[in-house]
Write an enzyme that holds these catalytic residues in place. Structure first.
Site, PDB file in Angstrom:
ATOM      1  N   HIS A  61       4.224   1.713  -8.482  1.00 57.89           N
ATOM      2  CA  HIS A  61       3.271   0.696  -8.030  1.00 57.89           C
ATOM      3  C   HIS A  61       3.449   0.506  -6.525  1.00 57.89           C
ATOM      4  O   HIS A  61       2.496   0.537  -5.780  1.00 57.89           O
ATOM      5  CB  HIS A  61       3.491  -0.610  -8.800  1.00 57.89           C
ATOM      6  CG  HIS A  61       2.580  -1.725  -8.363  1.00 57.89           C
ATOM      7  ND1 HIS A  61       2.523  -2.934  -8.993  1.00 57.89           N
ATOM      8  CD2 HIS A  61       1.695  -1.829  -7.331  1.00 57.89           C
ATOM      9  CE1 HIS A  61       1.634  -3.728  -8.385  1.00 57.89           C
ATOM     10  NE2 HIS A  61       1.122  -3.074  -7.376  1.00 57.89           N
ATOM     11  N   GLU A 112      -1.202  -0.318  -0.447  1.00 55.58           N
ATOM     12  CA  GLU A 112       0.233  -0.631  -0.511  1.00 55.58           C
ATOM     13  C   GLU A 112       0.864  -0.536   0.884  1.00 55.58           C
ATOM     14  O   GLU A 112       1.729  -1.339   1.232  1.00 55.58           O
ATOM     15  CB  GLU A 112       0.943   0.309  -1.494  1.00 55.58           C
ATOM     16  CG  GLU A 112       0.602   0.043  -2.952  1.00 55.58           C
ATOM     17  CD  GLU A 112       1.101  -1.312  -3.450  1.00 55.58           C
ATOM     18  OE1 GLU A 112       2.286  -1.642  -3.254  1.00 55.58           O
ATOM     19  OE2 GLU A 112       0.289  -2.060  -4.033  1.00 55.58           O
ATOM     20  N   HIS A 116       2.453  -3.862   2.243  1.00 55.39           N
ATOM     21  CA  HIS A 116       3.917  -3.876   2.205  1.00 55.39           C
ATOM     22  C   HIS A 116       4.562  -2.989   3.273  1.00 55.39           C
ATOM     23  O   HIS A 116       5.483  -3.413   3.964  1.00 55.39           O
ATOM     24  CB  HIS A 116       4.407  -3.456   0.817  1.00 55.39           C
ATOM     25  CG  HIS A 116       3.898  -4.328  -0.290  1.00 55.39           C
ATOM     26  ND1 HIS A 116       4.414  -5.583  -0.532  1.00 55.39           N
ATOM     27  CD2 HIS A 116       2.923  -4.133  -1.211  1.00 55.39           C
ATOM     28  CE1 HIS A 116       3.769  -6.119  -1.565  1.00 55.39           C
ATOM     29  NE2 HIS A 116       2.860  -5.261  -1.988  1.00 55.39           N
TER      30      HIS A 116
END
Ligand SMILES: *[C@@H]1O[C@H](CO)[C@@H](O)[C@H](O)[C@H]1NC(C)=O
Ligand SMILES: *[C@@H]1O[C@H](CO)[C@@H](O)[C@H](O)[C@H]1NC(C)=O
Ligand SMILES: *[C@@H]1O[C@H](CO)[C@@H](O)[C@H](O)[C@H]1NC(C)=O
Ligand SMILES: *[C@@H]1O[C@H](CO)[C@@H](O)[C@H](O)[C@H]1NC(C)=O
Ligand SMILES: *[C@@H]1O[C@H](CO)[C@@H](O)[C@H](O)[C@H]1NC(C)=O
Ligand SMILES: *[C@@H]1O[C@H](CO)[C@@H](O)[C@H](O)[C@H]1NC(C)=O
Ligand SMILES: *[C@@H]1O[C@H](CO)[C@@H](O)[C@H](O)[C@H]1NC(C)=O
Length: 221
Positions: A61, A112, A116
């Site tokens: 993920h 992502e 992040h």
């Protein structure tokens, strides 16, 4: 006296710059490496069903720079823009990090990275961020670890949180974190989190409290 004042002013200023630096670099303390069980992701997805790919393999993920005071932060930092990845890495990520909900892998990786990866760029540049995630995924096959402990997808059986954690811990020697999702009255295993130190090299124990209800059985299907 004047000198004392100016050196005090200097200290205050230096501290202010230090704070700015800390805030602009995102201030992560460790990493959470999150792998998902695609059938659970798909089951609760709001994306069109025909796009779902409920692979029977744990897939990535994301790799999330984190700190203990606020586990969902830092996020959405001001880092470099997502760049197209080298073809060899793309083919590795297509297996390990697919977008199982809507099929656009590049968009998933880009999202992502922006949310992040930008917050740990002082530790891992973009190429390193994706390469490191891939090698983390390669290092332990959660699907196989669970299978060897007779934890296999079942519509009827449930497991205790500690049963699943100890099976994984036996293989990795580190405490993982489990995340669950609810579908009506069923608590479903959704994600397994590994924790890594500041440099994303050394695996460490995860020590947050459970992301699943401890007193309710966990279904894996
Ligand atoms: C799981 O991943 C392996 C390695 O890529 C692949 O060979 C296998 O087909 C996958 N299995 C499923 C059920 O997706
Ligand atoms: C954790 O992250 C938040 C949000 O970025 C930040 O305000 C806080 O100072 C960080 N804590 C530590 C210990 O770095
Ligand atoms: C992000 O950083 C760039 C370069 O350091 C700077 O020019 C830009 O203003 C920053 N943007 C925000 C929203 O802070
Ligand atoms: C997939 O996402 C990328 C990045 O957001 C975008 O450029 C591309 O057009 C998308 N592809 C499809 C087929 O939607
Ligand atoms: C992980 O283990 C599962 C179950 O044994 C297997 O199906 C899968 O191919 C393995 N994945 C990889 C990447 O080797
Ligand atoms: C799972 O069991 C197989 C067969 O006994 C063994 O070869 C493999 O190394 C085991 N894998 C893990 C991750 O424990
Ligand atoms: C987890 O460990 C870190 C580092 O040792 C510590 O700062 C933090 O307070 C711990 N958190 C919990 C919930 O135990």
């Amino acid at each position: 006296m004047a000198m004392l004042k100016s050196s005090l002013a200097f200290l205050v200023l230096a501290f202010a710059f230090f704070l700015c630096f800390i805030m602009s670099t995102g201030s992560h303390v460790y990493f959470q490496f999150v792998q998902q069980w695609p059938p659970t992701t798909c089951r609760l997805s709001s994306k069109p069903r025909y796009k779902h790919r409920p692979l029977q393999n744990f897939t990535i993920h994301g790799l999330w720079p984190s700190n203990y005071s606020n586990p969902t932060k830092p996020s959405n930092c001001n880092g470099s823009q997502f760049k197209i990845l080298p073809p060899q890495l793309i083919s590795k990520l297509k297996i390990s990090w697919p977008d199982v909900e809507s099929g656009n892998d590049t968009r998933f990786w880009e999202g992502e990275w922006n949310k992040h990866g930008t917050c740990s760029e002082q530790t891992l540049n973009q190429l390193q961020y994706f390469e490191r995630s891939y090698s983390m995924w390669k290092s332990y096959n959660i699907t196989e670890i669970l299978k060897n402990a007779s934890i296999i997808p079942s519509a009827t059986q449930t497991w205790k949180y500690s049963d699943i954690v100890s099976a994984i811990k036996t293989a990795t020697k580190r405490t993982p974190l489990l995340r669950c999702k609810w579908d009506k009255n069923t608590q479903l295993l959704h994600e397994v989190v590994f924790c890594y130190g500041y440099n994303a090299i050394k695996q460490i124990d995860c020590n947050r409290t459970a992301g699943c209800k401890n007193n309710v059985g966990i279904s894996f299907q």
